[in-house]
Design a protein around this motif. Structure first.
Motif, PDB file in Angstrom:
ATOM      1  N   LYS B 192       0.820  -1.212   0.000  1.00 13.95           N
ATOM      2  CA  LYS B 192       0.000   0.000   0.000  1.00 13.95           C
ATOM      3  C   LYS B 192       0.854   1.262   0.000  1.00 13.95           C
ATOM      4  O   LYS B 192       0.332   2.347  -0.220  1.00 13.95           O
ATOM      5  N   SER B 193       2.148   1.133   0.275  1.00 19.37           N
ATOM      6  CA  SER B 193       2.969   2.345   0.384  1.00 19.37           C
ATOM      7  C   SER B 193       3.916   2.546  -0.800  1.00 19.37           C
ATOM      8  O   SER B 193       4.649   3.526  -0.822  1.00 19.37           O
ATOM      9  N   CYS B 194       3.905   1.648  -1.807  1.00 18.95           N
ATOM     10  CA  CYS B 194       4.810   1.778  -2.969  1.00 18.95           C
ATOM     11  C   CYS B 194       4.753   3.177  -3.570  1.00 18.95           C
ATOM     12  O   CYS B 194       5.778   3.813  -3.826  1.00 18.95           O
ATOM     13  N   THR B 195       3.495   3.644  -3.800  1.00 24.81           N
ATOM     14  CA  THR B 195       3.314   4.888  -4.562  1.00 24.81           C
ATOM     15  C   THR B 195       3.670   6.130  -3.757  1.00 24.81           C
ATOM     16  O   THR B 195       3.668   7.223  -4.302  1.00 24.81           O
ATOM     17  N   LYS B 196       3.949   5.973  -2.484  1.00 23.34           N
ATOM     18  CA  LYS B 196       4.377   7.142  -1.712  1.00 23.34           C
ATOM     19  C   LYS B 196       5.730   7.635  -2.224  1.00 23.34           C
ATOM     20  O   LYS B 196       5.992   8.833  -2.230  1.00 23.34           O
ATOM     21  N   CYS B 197       6.606   6.692  -2.620  1.00 29.30           N
ATOM     22  CA  CYS B 197       7.896   7.084  -3.202  1.00 29.30           C
ATOM     23  C   CYS B 197       7.831   7.038  -4.727  1.00 29.30           C
ATOM     24  O   CYS B 197       8.260   7.965  -5.399  1.00 29.30           O
ATOM     25  N   HIS B 198       7.320   5.943  -5.252  1.00 33.57           N
ATOM     26  CA  HIS B 198       7.242   5.780  -6.711  1.00 33.57           C
ATOM     27  C   HIS B 198       6.033   6.571  -7.204  1.00 33.57           C
ATOM     28  O   HIS B 198       4.983   6.013  -7.491  1.00 33.57           O
ATOM     29  N   SER B 199       6.220   7.901  -7.285  1.00 29.85           N
ATOM     30  CA  SER B 199       5.049   8.759  -7.462  1.00 29.85           C
ATOM     31  C   SER B 199       5.049   9.533  -8.779  1.00 29.85           C
ATOM     32  O   SER B 199       4.082  10.204  -9.090  1.00 29.85           O
ATOM     33  N   LYS B 200       6.156   9.464  -9.558  1.00 32.08           N
ATOM     34  CA  LYS B 200       6.170  10.227 -10.801  1.00 32.08           C
ATOM     35  C   LYS B 200       5.990   9.274 -11.976  1.00 32.08           C
ATOM     36  O   LYS B 200       6.885   8.476 -12.280  1.00 32.08           O
ATOM     37  N   PRO B 201       4.818   9.362 -12.663  1.00 31.38           N
ATOM     38  CA  PRO B 201       4.567   8.416 -13.758  1.00 31.38           C
ATOM     39  C   PRO B 201       5.606   8.558 -14.863  1.00 31.38           C
ATOM     40  O   PRO B 201       6.150   9.641 -15.090  1.00 31.38           O
ATOM     41  N   LYS B 202       5.860   7.453 -15.516  1.00 27.25           N
ATOM     42  CA  LYS B 202       6.805   7.459 -16.629  1.00 27.25           C
ATOM     43  C   LYS B 202       6.221   8.292 -17.781  1.00 27.25           C
ATOM     44  O   LYS B 202       4.996   8.374 -17.923  1.00 27.25           O
ATOM     45  N   PRO B 203       7.081   8.914 -18.621  1.00 25.92           N
ATOM     46  CA  PRO B 203       6.556   9.646 -19.777  1.00 25.92           C
ATOM     47  C   PRO B 203       5.748   8.731 -20.701  1.00 25.92           C
ATOM     48  O   PRO B 203       5.972   7.512 -20.698  1.00 25.92           O
ATOM     49  N   ALA B 204       4.840   9.327 -21.474  1.00 24.94           N
ATOM     50  CA  ALA B 204       3.917   8.525 -22.296  1.00 24.94           C
ATOM     51  C   ALA B 204       4.667   7.632 -23.277  1.00 24.94           C
ATOM     52  O   ALA B 204       4.212   6.536 -23.606  1.00 24.94           O
ATOM     53  N   ASP B 205       5.836   8.107 -23.775  1.00 22.20           N
ATOM     54  CA  ASP B 205       6.556   7.317 -24.780  1.00 22.20           C
ATOM     55  C   ASP B 205       7.599   6.385 -24.159  1.00 22.20           C
ATOM     56  O   ASP B 205       8.472   5.878 -24.846  1.00 22.20           O
ATOM     57  N   TRP B 206       7.495   6.151 -22.856  1.00 26.09           N
ATOM     58  CA  TRP B 206       8.500   5.320 -22.180  1.00 26.09           C
ATOM     59  C   TRP B 206       8.349   3.857 -22.588  1.00 26.09           C
ATOM     60  O   TRP B 206       7.236   3.327 -22.673  1.00 26.09           O
ATOM     61  N   LYS B 207       9.474   3.243 -22.900  1.00 19.09           N
ATOM     62  CA  LYS B 207       9.468   1.805 -23.198  1.00 19.09           C
ATOM     63  C   LYS B 207      10.487   1.138 -22.292  1.00 19.09           C
ATOM     64  O   LYS B 207      11.527   1.739 -21.992  1.00 19.09           O
ATOM     65  N   PRO B 208      10.220  -0.083 -21.851  1.00 17.31           N
ATOM     66  CA  PRO B 208      11.195  -0.755 -20.987  1.00 17.31           C
ATOM     67  C   PRO B 208      12.522  -0.929 -21.711  1.00 17.31           C
ATOM     68  O   PRO B 208      12.535  -1.238 -22.897  1.00 17.31           O
ATOM     69  N   PRO B 209      13.646  -0.705 -21.006  1.00 16.25           N
ATOM     70  CA  PRO B 209      14.938  -0.882 -21.665  1.00 16.25           C
ATOM     71  C   PRO B 209      15.148  -2.343 -22.023  1.00 16.25           C
ATOM     72  O   PRO B 209      14.701  -3.234 -21.306  1.00 16.25           O
ATOM     73  N   LYS B 210      15.837  -2.552 -23.158  1.00 12.71           N
ATOM     74  CA  LYS B 210      16.064  -3.940 -23.577  1.00 12.71           C
ATOM     75  C   LYS B 210      17.368  -4.437 -22.980  1.00 12.71           C
ATOM     76  O   LYS B 210      18.363  -3.708 -22.941  1.00 12.71           O
ATOM     77  N   SER B 211      17.363  -5.663 -22.539  1.00 15.32           N
ATOM     78  CA  SER B 211      18.581  -6.244 -21.989  1.00 15.32           C
ATOM     79  C   SER B 211      19.530  -6.579 -23.125  1.00 15.32           C
ATOM     80  O   SER B 211      19.126  -6.637 -24.285  1.00 15.32           O
ATOM     81  N   GLU B 212      20.769  -6.809 -22.781  1.00 17.40           N
ATOM     82  CA  GLU B 212      21.768  -7.141 -23.809  1.00 17.40           C
ATOM     83  C   GLU B 212      21.365  -8.395 -24.554  1.00 17.40           C
ATOM     84  O   GLU B 212      21.517  -8.491 -25.772  1.00 17.40           O
ATOM     85  N   ALA B 213      20.803  -9.339 -23.839  1.00 14.51           N
ATOM     86  CA  ALA B 213      20.420 -10.610 -24.446  1.00 14.51           C
ATOM     87  C   ALA B 213      19.344 -10.394 -25.504  1.00 14.51           C
ATOM     88  O   ALA B 213      19.420 -10.947 -26.602  1.00 14.51           O
ATOM     89  N   SER B 214      18.367  -9.531 -25.180  1.00 15.43           N
ATOM     90  CA  SER B 214      17.282  -9.345 -26.136  1.00 15.43           C
ATOM     91  C   SER B 214      17.729  -8.474 -27.313  1.00 15.43           C
ATOM     92  O   SER B 214      17.163  -8.547 -28.396  1.00 15.43           O
ATOM     93  N   LEU B 215      18.769  -7.652 -27.118  1.00 16.47           N
ATOM     94  CA  LEU B 215      19.297  -6.866 -28.230  1.00 16.47           C
ATOM     95  C   LEU B 215      20.014  -7.773 -29.223  1.00 16.47           C
ATOM     96  O   LEU B 215      19.946  -7.585 -30.434  1.00 16.47           O
ATOM     97  N   LYS B 216      20.707  -8.791 -28.689  1.00 13.98           N
ATOM     98  CA  LYS B 216      21.433  -9.733 -29.548  1.00 13.98           C
ATOM     99  C   LYS B 216      20.454 -10.622 -30.315  1.00 13.98           C
ATOM    100  O   LYS B 216      20.675 -10.989 -31.450  1.00 13.98           O
ATOM    101  N   ASN B 217      19.347 -10.973 -29.643  1.00  9.72           N
ATOM    102  CA  ASN B 217      18.387 -11.884 -30.258  1.00  9.72           C
ATOM    103  C   ASN B 217      17.005 -11.233 -30.233  1.00  9.72           C
ATOM    104  O   ASN B 217      16.274 -11.356 -29.262  1.00  9.72           O
ATOM    105  N   PRO B 218      16.630 -10.504 -31.300  1.00  9.39           N
ATOM    106  CA  PRO B 218      15.365  -9.765 -31.294  1.00  9.39           C
ATOM    107  C   PRO B 218      14.148 -10.675 -31.210  1.00  9.39           C
ATOM    108  O   PRO B 218      13.047 -10.191 -30.924  1.00  9.39           O
ATOM    109  N   TRP B 219      14.285 -11.961 -31.475  1.00  8.25           N
ATOM    110  CA  TRP B 219      13.136 -12.879 -31.428  1.00  8.25           C
ATOM    111  C   TRP B 219      12.864 -13.370 -30.025  1.00  8.25           C
ATOM    112  O   TRP B 219      11.926 -14.100 -29.791  1.00  8.25           O
ATOM    113  N   ARG B 220      13.711 -12.990 -29.120  1.00 12.97           N
ATOM    114  CA  ARG B 220      13.595 -13.492 -27.754  1.00 12.97           C
ATOM    115  C   ARG B 220      12.343 -12.964 -27.077  1.00 12.97           C
ATOM    116  O   ARG B 220      12.041 -11.797 -27.189  1.00 12.97           O
TER     117      ARG B 220
END
Lengths: 162, 220
Positions: B192-220
């Motif tokens: 119940k207290s996560c959002t007390k600190c994690h309070s600034k929403p990500k920008p609308a165009d935010w995408k999760p960063p890709k790990s090195e493994a997924s960059l090497k193998n885009p089908w992953r």
């Protein structure tokens, strides 16, 4: 089981006197049944501590000295003082049991003794107001995340170094 | 003499219980299999570990930490009396301490003996970008400096320099960094207290960063 043992230990003398009177004129079978039922009742009692969040039990030396461990209620003190007063001005470390507080230091005006001197707050002759913990309770911050996630790692420090 | 039989039966009961508990512990996985056939086991009830309302803010003699056989315990103030009229929260002491202070419902001293000393308040928000999909963390200096002094955190716990502090939730949960206070005295880490600190929403165009493994193998 430890809690049950402690309850029996701490009250055994009083219980003995009470039961010698109570058992007068009760049959053998009945007394055995009362014992069984009594034991069941003890087991039904809620065992987990429900103390206030952030209550600190300090048992560095108390148990070894035959005193009840001291209980420090954070909630009571933060109503009256900001964290800064104790944790910056008085030098209390942000760690339960990490300050090695002794009565000698308190009487010297250090730690709790900065206020508990009869001027800002009541003085040290009120032993039982601080030393009010259940005997054998280990040093801890009650309800802390660490306490819930990890087995308590605190140990008694034995007798204070002179 | 009858007392002897009483204690004998208590002893018998205790022995039975110890044996029972040990046997139960040893057979725990078996029991769960059995319960799958029909009966719902006690282990599967709803909100098994949630603290019930009536277990909150217990008075010292009933709280399990204070010794009720000690006279001093009964002199101590029950927390609910002190909390009367303060704004509530859903975790910790179930009191919103920061709001209580802002609303002027509490006047804790900033100095040991002088009640007129005012705190050195700094109003500066620090935004910490979170790598994963959680909203970014906004650290407000204001409520912290209302309670604490700079020296409580700087430089021992947090180096006062941009990008100099590595903070993780696992470190916090183990009582380091923010966890030196949060999870011990100030509001704890609960769902119940996560959002007390994690309070600034990500920008609308935010995408999760890709790990090195997924960059090497885009089908992953």
């Amino acid at each position: 089981m430890c809690a049950v043992r402690d309850i029996i230990k701490s009250h055994s003398a009083r219980v003995l006197v009470f039961f010698d009177e109570f058992m007068e004129g009760v049959s053998m079978f009945k007394s055995a049944m009362i014992g069984l039922l009594g034991m069941l009742a003890v087991l039904m009692l809620p065992q987990a501590a429900q103390a206030e969040y952030a209550d600190v039990v300090i048992n560095n030396y108390a148990d070894a000295a035959g005193m009840r461990p001291a209980v420090f209620p954070h909630w009571y003190h933060r109503i009256r003082f900001r964290c800064k007063v104790c944790h910056a001005d008085l030098g209390f470390k942000l760690k339960a049991g990490g300050n090695k507080i002794t009565m000698a230091k308190i009487i010297d005006g250090k730690f709790c003794g900065a206020c508990h001197n009869g001027e800002i707050s009541w003085s040290v002759e009120n032993c039982g107001m601080c030393h009010s913990g259940v005997p054998g309770t280990p040093t801890q911050i009650h309800g802390s995340t660490v306490q819930r996630l990890v087995a308590p790692t605190y140990k008694s420090l034995g007798k204070p170094a002179k | 003499m009858k007392t002897k039989y009483f204690f004998l039966s208590v002893l018998a009961m205790t022995t039975l219980l110890v044996v029972g508990v040990n046997a139960q512990a040893a057979q725990a996985p078996l029991k769960e299999v059995k319960s799958a056939k029909g009966k719902v086991s006690g282990a599967n009830i709803f909100n098994r570990l949630l603290k019930k309302d009536e277990q909150r803010n217990a008075a010292p003699p009933e709280d399990g930490i204070h010794d009720s056989a000690n006279d001093g315990t009964h002199v101590l103030q029950p927390p609910l009396i002190a909390y009367d009229g303060l704004p509530t929260s859903e975790f910790g002491n179930y009191v919103d301490w920061v709001k209580s202070l802002d609303d002027g419902l509490l006047k804790p001293r900033y100095d040991l003996s002088d009640p007129t000393v005012e705190p050195l308040v700094m109003d500066l928000d620090i935004v910490r970008e979170v790598k994963a999909s959680m909203p970014d963390v906004v650290f407000p200096h204001k409520p912290h400096t209302q309670w604490l002094h700079c020296s409580n955190c700087h430089p021992k716990i947090f180096i006062p320099q941009r990008n100099a502090n590595v903070i993780s939730m696992s470190a916090i949960l183990l009582g380091q960094k923010c966890g030196v206070c949060h999870g011990k005295v100030s509001f704890p880490i609960t769902t119940k207290s996560c959002t007390k600190c994690h309070s600034k929403p990500k920008p609308a165009d935010w995408k999760p960063p890709k790990s090195e493994a997924s960059l090497k193998n885009p089908w992953r």
